[in-house]
Scaffold this motif. Sequence first.
Motif, PDB file in Angstrom:
ATOM      1  N   PHE A 154      10.080  49.989  58.998  1.00 23.71           N
ATOM      2  CA  PHE A 154       8.626  50.059  59.401  1.00 23.71           C
ATOM      3  C   PHE A 154       7.709  50.526  58.241  1.00 23.71           C
ATOM      4  CE2 PHE A 154       5.395  53.195  61.392  1.00 23.71           C
ATOM      5  CZ  PHE A 154       4.627  52.182  62.000  1.00 23.71           C
ATOM      6  N   LEU A 155       8.291  51.712  57.838  1.00 27.12           N
ATOM      7  CA  LEU A 155       7.407  52.489  56.436  1.00 27.12           C
ATOM      8  C   LEU A 155       7.486  51.576  55.388  1.00 27.12           C
ATOM      9  CD1 LEU A 155       8.774  56.260  56.908  1.00 27.12           C
ATOM     10  CD2 LEU A 155       6.496  55.495  57.704  1.00 27.12           C
ATOM     11  N   ASN A 156       8.216  50.797  54.986  1.00 28.25           N
ATOM     12  CA  ASN A 156       8.297  49.899  53.947  1.00 28.25           C
ATOM     13  C   ASN A 156       7.183  48.865  54.356  1.00 28.25           C
ATOM     14  OD1 ASN A 156      10.170  50.538  52.172  1.00 28.25           O
ATOM     15  ND2 ASN A 156      11.793  49.670  53.147  1.00 28.25           N
ATOM     16  N   PHE A 157       7.288  48.317  55.390  1.00 28.76           N
ATOM     17  CA  PHE A 157       6.065  47.327  55.828  1.00 28.76           C
ATOM     18  C   PHE A 157       4.725  48.102  55.589  1.00 28.76           C
ATOM     19  CE2 PHE A 157       3.241  45.562  59.043  1.00 28.76           C
ATOM     20  CZ  PHE A 157       3.027  44.174  58.694  1.00 28.76           C
ATOM     21  N   GLN A 158       4.403  49.362  56.147  1.00 24.54           N
ATOM     22  CA  GLN A 158       3.236  50.158  56.099  1.00 24.54           C
ATOM     23  C   GLN A 158       2.844  50.369  54.552  1.00 24.54           C
ATOM     24  OE1 GLN A 158       1.254  50.492  58.596  1.00 24.54           O
ATOM     25  NE2 GLN A 158       2.801  49.565  60.202  1.00 24.54           N
ATOM     26  N   LYS A 159       4.007  50.442  54.013  1.00 24.07           N
ATOM     27  CA  LYS A 159       3.699  50.713  52.303  1.00 24.07           C
ATOM     28  C   LYS A 159       2.798  49.631  51.853  1.00 24.07           C
ATOM     29  CE  LYS A 159       5.998  52.183  48.355  1.00 24.07           C
ATOM     30  NZ  LYS A 159       7.454  52.754  47.863  1.00 24.07           N
TER      31      LYS A 159
ATOM     32  N   SER B 233      14.504  61.174  57.518  1.00 24.10           N
ATOM     33  CA  SER B 233      14.668  61.401  59.115  1.00 24.10           C
ATOM     34  C   SER B 233      14.610  60.065  59.706  1.00 24.10           C
ATOM     35  CB  SER B 233      13.515  62.327  59.234  1.00 24.10           C
ATOM     36  OG  SER B 233      13.616  62.639  60.672  1.00 24.10           O
ATOM     37  N   SER B 234      15.292  59.937  60.981  1.00 21.92           N
ATOM     38  CA  SER B 234      15.059  58.956  61.658  1.00 21.92           C
ATOM     39  C   SER B 234      14.635  59.311  63.021  1.00 21.92           C
ATOM     40  CB  SER B 234      16.603  58.593  61.868  1.00 21.92           C
ATOM     41  OG  SER B 234      17.400  59.454  62.673  1.00 21.92           O
TER      42      SER B 234
ATOM     43  N   ASN C 181       7.875  55.041  68.376  1.00 22.05           N
ATOM     44  CA  ASN C 181       8.379  53.960  69.133  1.00 22.05           C
ATOM     45  C   ASN C 181       9.185  52.847  68.222  1.00 22.05           C
ATOM     46  OD1 ASN C 181       6.771  54.623  70.896  1.00 22.05           O
ATOM     47  ND2 ASN C 181       4.730  54.101  70.026  1.00 22.05           N
ATOM     48  N   LYS C 182       9.565  53.343  67.004  1.00 21.86           N
ATOM     49  CA  LYS C 182      10.318  52.426  65.954  1.00 21.86           C
ATOM     50  C   LYS C 182      11.632  52.632  66.091  1.00 21.86           C
ATOM     51  CE  LYS C 182       6.437  50.537  65.314  1.00 21.86           C
ATOM     52  NZ  LYS C 182       5.936  49.357  66.055  1.00 21.86           N
ATOM     53  N   LYS C 183      12.498  51.789  65.908  1.00 23.63           N
ATOM     54  CA  LYS C 183      14.026  52.060  65.856  1.00 23.63           C
ATOM     55  C   LYS C 183      14.508  52.006  64.313  1.00 23.63           C
ATOM     56  CE  LYS C 183      15.275  49.491  70.203  1.00 23.63           C
ATOM     57  NZ  LYS C 183      15.798  48.521  71.006  1.00 23.63           N
ATOM     58  N   ASN C 184      14.109  51.272  63.575  1.00 21.87           N
ATOM     59  CA  ASN C 184      14.097  51.094  62.358  1.00 21.87           C
ATOM     60  C   ASN C 184      13.181  51.804  61.542  1.00 21.87           C
ATOM     61  OD1 ASN C 184      14.875  50.588  59.844  1.00 21.87           O
ATOM     62  ND2 ASN C 184      16.262  48.991  60.243  1.00 21.87           N
ATOM     63  N   ILE C 185      12.965  53.290  61.267  1.00 19.31           N
ATOM     64  CA  ILE C 185      11.632  53.844  60.780  1.00 19.31           C
ATOM     65  C   ILE C 185      11.754  53.496  59.114  1.00 19.31           C
ATOM     66  CG2 ILE C 185      10.810  56.091  59.806  1.00 19.31           C
ATOM     67  CD1 ILE C 185      11.914  57.056  62.511  1.00 19.31           C
TER      68      ILE C 185
END
Length: 281
Positions: free
Chosen positions: A228-233, A258-259, A221-225
């Motif tokens: 998003f992963l940096n935030f989750q990290k 991958s996008s 559901n994320k446009k900028n993966i």
Amino acid sequence: MFYLLNIFIQMKVLLNNTSLFESLRPFNDRGFVPTMGGIHNGHLSLINKSNKLCEKTIVSIFVNPKQFNNKKDLKSYPRNIKKDLKILKKSKKVDFVYLPKFKEIYKDKKKSKITLHKKDKILCANFRKGHFEGVLDVMNRLTKIINPQKIFMGEKDFQQLYLVKKQLEKKYKTKVIACKTIRNKNKVALSSRNFLLNKSNLVMAAKIYAKLESIKKNIKNKKNIPNFLNFQKKELKNTYKIKIDYLELRNIKNLKISSTKKNSRLFIAYYLNNVRLIDNL
């Protein structure tokens, strides 16, 4: 060692290359499971696969110093040959166990010419300098010595599997068989390094895996993966007070960033109680 040889009658323990060559000569259909010991159910799943697909199965136990970029990590790596041999014997699936000394593997003292391409210096290769060069070197040497028709490796260390498969299948008449990651009841990936963790560490590892499942589920559901992963990290670091080397989504065919969730896996490397753990899902 004489004691060990007398206990394990059906499963032959090979201590040098001479006995290995003599024992393997009659058998062409050889399945090979390379390990550094600390045998667990993940290793046994590889052995079961080999046993089904090959006439004979050989397991190596060799802690390769050349793939450790940290001397403390090498020193603390779990070792218990007697326990490992008992587990392998009990499985009744192993024909040969190869326990070489360093000099047996590295008789050819020529310096390894193995280098990683720039595009492969990602994930663990970026954080463990020289690690995969050491892995590829020893796998090249072991394959040359054992001459297996099939090599069985787990998907937990997906980058290792990817690099070994790419190199060995070009050079030898051997097939590298990928085997799924085996997990405990809490979905923590089995690893020899888990022996260095206590119960509370393993509970935390299970919570981290559950969070990773949630992250992977929400990626589509994320446009900028990458963002998003940096935030989750950062969230994982703050929540569990852990050091994370990377948290990345990569394509399983070429390991490029991958996008899209399709044909991709979420890769992580983090430290728990100073023990480095990796996983992908």
